[in-house]
Design a protein around this motif. Structure first.
Motif, PDB file in Angstrom:
ATOM      1  N   ASN A  81      27.976 -40.723  47.007  1.00 50.60           N
ATOM      2  CA  ASN A  81      29.065 -39.845  47.406  1.00 50.60           C
ATOM      3  C   ASN A  81      28.857 -39.213  48.768  1.00 50.60           C
ATOM      4  O   ASN A  81      29.821 -38.910  49.468  1.00 50.60           O
ATOM      5  CB  ASN A  81      29.267 -38.772  46.341  1.00 50.60           C
ATOM      6  CG  ASN A  81      29.983 -39.354  45.145  1.00 50.60           C
ATOM      7  OD1 ASN A  81      31.050 -39.924  45.270  1.00 50.60           O
ATOM      8  ND2 ASN A  81      29.386 -39.228  43.986  1.00 50.60           N
ATOM      9  N   LEU A 132      20.903 -38.301  37.824  1.00 48.87           N
ATOM     10  CA  LEU A 132      21.732 -38.150  39.003  1.00 48.87           C
ATOM     11  C   LEU A 132      23.203 -38.180  38.677  1.00 48.87           C
ATOM     12  O   LEU A 132      23.690 -39.093  38.035  1.00 48.87           O
ATOM     13  CB  LEU A 132      21.409 -39.309  39.965  1.00 48.87           C
ATOM     14  CG  LEU A 132      22.164 -39.342  41.286  1.00 48.87           C
ATOM     15  CD1 LEU A 132      21.772 -38.131  42.109  1.00 48.87           C
ATOM     16  CD2 LEU A 132      21.845 -40.627  42.012  1.00 48.87           C
ATOM     17  N   THR A 133      23.952 -37.170  39.116  1.00 41.25           N
ATOM     18  CA  THR A 133      25.404 -37.160  38.970  1.00 41.25           C
ATOM     19  C   THR A 133      26.001 -37.872  40.162  1.00 41.25           C
ATOM     20  O   THR A 133      25.755 -37.504  41.286  1.00 41.25           O
ATOM     21  CB  THR A 133      25.943 -35.726  38.916  1.00 41.25           C
ATOM     22  OG1 THR A 133      25.365 -35.075  37.793  1.00 41.25           O
ATOM     23  CG2 THR A 133      27.451 -35.708  38.793  1.00 41.25           C
ATOM     24  N   LEU A 134      26.790 -38.904  39.900  1.00 40.76           N
ATOM     25  CA  LEU A 134      27.398 -39.683  40.962  1.00 40.76           C
ATOM     26  C   LEU A 134      28.909 -39.540  40.882  1.00 40.76           C
ATOM     27  O   LEU A 134      29.446 -39.161  39.878  1.00 40.76           O
ATOM     28  CB  LEU A 134      27.025 -41.175  40.813  1.00 40.76           C
ATOM     29  CG  LEU A 134      25.549 -41.474  40.681  1.00 40.76           C
ATOM     30  CD1 LEU A 134      25.354 -42.940  40.353  1.00 40.76           C
ATOM     31  CD2 LEU A 134      24.815 -41.139  41.959  1.00 40.76           C
ATOM     32  N   LYS A 155      25.051 -46.381  51.875  1.00 42.35           N
ATOM     33  CA  LYS A 155      23.898 -45.496  51.766  1.00 42.35           C
ATOM     34  C   LYS A 155      23.751 -44.582  52.982  1.00 42.35           C
ATOM     35  O   LYS A 155      22.687 -44.027  53.234  1.00 42.35           O
ATOM     36  CB  LYS A 155      22.615 -46.332  51.589  1.00 42.35           C
ATOM     37  CG  LYS A 155      22.604 -47.176  50.325  1.00 42.35           C
ATOM     38  CD  LYS A 155      21.335 -48.005  50.225  1.00 42.35           C
ATOM     39  CE  LYS A 155      21.332 -48.851  48.959  1.00 42.35           C
ATOM     40  NZ  LYS A 155      20.106 -49.695  48.857  1.00 42.35           N
ATOM     41  N   ASP A 183      27.099 -38.306  33.300  1.00 39.69           N
ATOM     42  CA  ASP A 183      26.564 -38.842  34.544  1.00 39.69           C
ATOM     43  C   ASP A 183      27.127 -40.223  34.778  1.00 39.69           C
ATOM     44  O   ASP A 183      27.938 -40.722  34.008  1.00 39.69           O
ATOM     45  CB  ASP A 183      25.034 -38.868  34.524  1.00 39.69           C
ATOM     46  CG  ASP A 183      24.484 -39.783  33.459  1.00 39.69           C
ATOM     47  OD1 ASP A 183      24.862 -40.966  33.440  1.00 39.69           O
ATOM     48  OD2 ASP A 183      23.671 -39.333  32.634  1.00 39.69           O
ATOM     49  N   PRO A 238      28.887 -33.909  49.011  1.00 40.07           N
ATOM     50  CA  PRO A 238      27.989 -34.278  47.908  1.00 40.07           C
ATOM     51  C   PRO A 238      26.578 -34.618  48.389  1.00 40.07           C
ATOM     52  O   PRO A 238      26.393 -35.153  49.486  1.00 40.07           O
ATOM     53  CB  PRO A 238      28.666 -35.508  47.296  1.00 40.07           C
ATOM     54  CG  PRO A 238      30.087 -35.417  47.714  1.00 40.07           C
ATOM     55  CD  PRO A 238      30.077 -34.787  49.074  1.00 40.07           C
ATOM     56  N   ASN A 239      25.601 -34.338  47.538  1.00 40.24           N
ATOM     57  CA  ASN A 239      24.212 -34.607  47.927  1.00 40.24           C
ATOM     58  C   ASN A 239      23.653 -35.892  47.330  1.00 40.24           C
ATOM     59  O   ASN A 239      22.535 -36.284  47.657  1.00 40.24           O
ATOM     60  CB  ASN A 239      23.297 -33.429  47.556  1.00 40.24           C
ATOM     61  CG  ASN A 239      23.247 -33.164  46.060  1.00 40.24           C
ATOM     62  OD1 ASN A 239      23.847 -33.876  45.268  1.00 40.24           O
ATOM     63  ND2 ASN A 239      22.529 -32.113  45.663  1.00 40.24           N
ATOM     64  N   ASP A 240      24.404 -36.566  46.433  1.00 40.41           N
ATOM     65  CA  ASP A 240      23.909 -37.837  45.901  1.00 40.41           C
ATOM     66  C   ASP A 240      24.273 -38.957  46.863  1.00 40.41           C
ATOM     67  O   ASP A 240      25.277 -38.885  47.576  1.00 40.41           O
ATOM     68  CB  ASP A 240      24.465 -38.095  44.506  1.00 40.41           C
ATOM     69  CG  ASP A 240      25.979 -38.218  44.495  1.00 40.41           C
ATOM     70  OD1 ASP A 240      26.479 -39.340  44.641  1.00 40.41           O
ATOM     71  OD2 ASP A 240      26.664 -37.178  44.368  1.00 40.41           O
ATOM     72  N   VAL A 241      23.464 -39.986  46.886  1.00 38.00           N
ATOM     73  CA  VAL A 241      23.570 -41.027  47.910  1.00 38.00           C
ATOM     74  C   VAL A 241      24.952 -41.683  47.972  1.00 38.00           C
ATOM     75  O   VAL A 241      25.561 -41.749  49.055  1.00 38.00           O
ATOM     76  CB  VAL A 241      22.469 -42.092  47.727  1.00 38.00           C
ATOM     77  CG1 VAL A 241      22.684 -43.262  48.689  1.00 38.00           C
ATOM     78  CG2 VAL A 241      21.100 -41.466  47.949  1.00 38.00           C
ATOM     79  N   SER A 245      23.649 -41.542  55.519  1.00 35.36           N
ATOM     80  CA  SER A 245      23.262 -40.137  55.392  1.00 35.36           C
ATOM     81  C   SER A 245      23.523 -39.427  56.712  1.00 35.36           C
ATOM     82  O   SER A 245      23.964 -40.038  57.694  1.00 35.36           O
ATOM     83  CB  SER A 245      21.789 -40.017  55.012  1.00 35.36           C
ATOM     84  OG  SER A 245      20.967 -40.354  56.121  1.00 35.36           O
ATOM     85  N   GLU A 284      25.378 -30.336  44.978  1.00 37.62           N
ATOM     86  CA  GLU A 284      25.742 -31.156  43.821  1.00 37.62           C
ATOM     87  C   GLU A 284      27.258 -31.317  43.780  1.00 37.62           C
ATOM     88  O   GLU A 284      28.009 -30.342  43.929  1.00 37.62           O
ATOM     89  CB  GLU A 284      25.242 -30.508  42.537  1.00 37.62           C
ATOM     90  CG  GLU A 284      25.481 -31.360  41.301  1.00 37.62           C
ATOM     91  CD  GLU A 284      24.976 -30.693  40.043  1.00 37.62           C
ATOM     92  OE1 GLU A 284      25.315 -31.194  38.948  1.00 37.62           O
ATOM     93  OE2 GLU A 284      24.255 -29.674  40.145  1.00 37.62           O
TER      94      GLU A 284
END
Length: 293
Positions: free
Chosen positions: A159, A13-15, A183, A86, A154-157, A185, A202
């Motif tokens: 960000n 996962l890229t954060l 967290k 990452d 961004p799609n990671d939690v 969404s 991403e």
């Protein structure tokens, strides 16, 4: 002596805390993440003069290279920079001794990661941090944003949650009460008066969405890497202190000489001169409270 070791970690996962990262490279840091204590680097311990600095490519790696590494070398240290692609491996590498110090994350992420992975890691000092920006090729100010506008984020939690908090800051949405803001969404949005349409992507790819989206919420480091100027953002995120990036070390090293030297350098006039130099990108960053301008 200046060496850069690049590590490419695929499929993780890229954060972006701070921190976001897109890197290239081809060494073995992911393969060596389980090194034994006998294999751990002794760099940076009292009496030793070698420091392995874990960095993210982009502005924070540049900050180490331009404002910290030269001053450490003046003090006689041999500095190696290990680049990670990452936001997982830099802390794993710090915890197992592959690196002695890292710079890529804010305090909230550091504390949560250390707790979840049972690592003894501690912040040393906060540093100027590139905030998120709202960028657009279609509008110049948020008041021009039409109803039903498309928003890429961004799609990671971590960000995604950060981007949603940013939208709250600029009064475009509200979030439900009593949620975990780290967290959040799209399901936690309470009010969306403009009926914005959200398209997660991403984090590193968000600058490429500007041709199609009305606005894109882009981490500062990714924006800079893509040639976007923070000063030209439609709006810039205002970071609370816990969300400004920090230099981190193993807790057992917190009182060592090399850590004290790093902290001294970051507080020095030499560091400030680099940060405030108009030729560098750091002048548009969000500054920590201790760094009074």
């Amino acid at each position: 002596m200046r060496k850069i070791i690049k590590a490419s970690i695929a499929g993780i996962l890229t954060l972006a805390l701070g921190l976001g990262v897109a890197a290239c490279g081809s060494t073995n840091s992911s393969q060596n993440s389980n090194v034994s204590s006998s294999q751990q680097s002794t760099a940076g311990k009292d009496g030793e003069k070698k420091i392995v600095f874990g960095v993210a490519p982009g502005p924070y790696g540049d900050m180490v290279k331009l404002a910290i590494q030269p001053e450490l070398e003046k003090k006689g240290y041999d500095v190696e920079l290990m680049e990670f692609s990452d936001y997982v491996q830099p802390n794993i590498a710090l915890g197992n001794g592959e690196v002695n110090v890292n710079l890529f994350q804010h305090t909230v992420y550091l504390e949560n990661f250390a707790k979840e992975h049972k690592l003894e890691l501690s912040p040393v000092i906060s540093i100027p941090t590139a905030s998120m920006g709202i960028f657009s090729k279609k509008i110049k100010k948020l008041e021009e944003l039409p109803d039903g506008a498309t928003v890429t984020l961004p799609n990671d939690v971590p960000n995604l949650a950060r981007a949603l908090r940013f939208l709250v800051q600029v009064n475009l949405i509200t979030l439900k009460p009593d949620i975990d803001l780290t967290k959040a969404s799209e399901n936690d949005i309470a009010e969306n008066p403009k009926k914005l349409v959200f398209t997660p992507a991403e984090a590193a790819q968000l600058p490429r969405t500007l041709d199609s989206a009305d606005i894109a919420i882009v981490n500062g480091n990714f924006a800079i890497s893509a040639g976007l100027k923070l000063s030209e953002a439609v709006a810039k995120e205002k970071l609370d202190e816990p969300y400004k990036n920090v230099i981190a070390v193993r807790t057992q090293d917190k009182e060592t000489k090399f850590v004290k030297d790093i902290e001294e350098i970051v507080k020095s006039q030499a560091f400030r001169n680099v940060i405030e130099d108009d030729k560098n990108i750091f002048k548009d960053f969000d500054f920590p409270e201790w760094f009074s301008k």
